[in-house]
Scaffold this active site. Structure first.
Site, PDB file in Angstrom:
ATOM      1  N   HIS A  57       0.815  -1.204   0.000  1.00  0.00           N
ATOM      2  CA  HIS A  57       0.000   0.000   0.000  1.00  0.00           C
ATOM      3  C   HIS A  57       0.853   1.260   0.000  1.00  0.00           C
ATOM      4  CE1 HIS A  57       0.851  -0.716   4.289  1.00  0.00           C
ATOM      5  NE2 HIS A  57       0.825   0.603   4.399  1.00  0.00           N
ATOM      6  N   ASP A  59       0.932   5.002   1.718  1.00  0.00           N
ATOM      7  CA  ASP A  59       0.402   5.906   2.741  1.00  0.00           C
ATOM      8  C   ASP A  59       0.168   7.285   2.135  1.00  0.00           C
ATOM      9  OD1 ASP A  59       0.523   4.012   4.723  1.00  0.00           O
ATOM     10  OD2 ASP A  59       2.308   4.834   5.691  1.00  0.00           O
ATOM     11  N   HIS A  63      -2.289  10.212   6.606  1.00  0.00           N
ATOM     12  CA  HIS A  63      -2.050   9.147   7.580  1.00  0.00           C
ATOM     13  C   HIS A  63      -1.252   9.642   8.784  1.00  0.00           C
ATOM     14  CE1 HIS A  63      -1.395   5.216   9.226  1.00  0.00           C
ATOM     15  NE2 HIS A  63      -0.122   5.154   8.907  1.00  0.00           N
TER      16      HIS A  63
END
Length: 215
Positions: A57, A59, A63
């Site tokens: 993934h 960020d 975040h």
């Protein structure tokens, strides 16, 4: 005349399914069927529940910064282009500059991916994961790097509360990929393609990350 074959691709994405590890307390992957092929439906349709930090993934600044951008509003150019894979296998809790200095050169691409595992633990949470030392990220940013990636679940230690390496990302405008799978990728230069979804309010996005051999 023999035509050259297509460039070789490395899929460096972690598999995503119900047993995929997540940060303790985070939402695991769940899939339910809203419709199935039969008398009442011509198609199968599923409904997914998952953390956007599951598997491989990207960020978003959101975040680690309340004022940061959501992943769907972040420019995509950092997530595609030349990159260098560097091995720091068995480096310990933090990746220091000495662990990657052997692969740093004047022609360093603006994307750097680190392999720290001999075999990435795609089936379990690793509380002893290797993370970036903040000073390493600072030096990479000074060298013109715009995106960093790592084959662990976080660029900070698993028990970190202050997230100093994520704060380096914030201050230096770096993008990040986590949970890469680099088990079969030799050190060297590649083209990275790892585009996040256009999730306009999310703090991260799963990606299908691939490396393509350079011509």
């Amino acid at each position: 005349m023999t035509q050259p074959g297509p460039p070789r691709l490395w899929d460096i994405s972690a598999p995503v399914h119900a047993a995929s590890p997540v940060y303790p307390g985070d939402a695991p992957y769940q899939q339910q069927w809203s419709a199935t092929i039969g008398a009442d439906s011509a198609v199968n349709v599923s409904r997914l529940t998952l953390s956007p930090h599951i598997g491989t993934h990207a960020d978003a600044p959101l975040h680690y910064d309340n004022a940061g951008a959501a992943i769907g509003t972040v420019a995509l150019d950092a997530f595609i282009g030349p990159c260098r894979v560097i091995h720091a296998i068995g480096c310990g809790p933090l990746v220091h500059w000495r662990h990657i200095a052997h692969a740093i050169s004047a022609d360093l691409p603006p994307r750097v991916l680190l392999r720290t595992y001999e075999h990435a633990p795609v089936d379990r949470w690793d509380e002893h994961l290797s993370a970036f030392a903040p000073a390493t990220l600072e030096r990479l940013a000074d060298a013109g790097v715009r995106l960093v990636g790592i084959d662990t679940a976080s660029i900070d230690p698993a028990d970190s509360q202050l997230l100093p390496s994520h704060q380096v990302l914030r201050r230096r405008g770096l993008r990040v990929l986590e949970n890469l799978v680099l088990d079969t990728v030799p050190e060297g230069d590649y083209e990275l393609i790892a585009l996040p979804l256009r999730l306009t309010t999310a703090d991260a996005s799963p990606v299908r990350a691939v490396l393509r051999a350079l011509p």
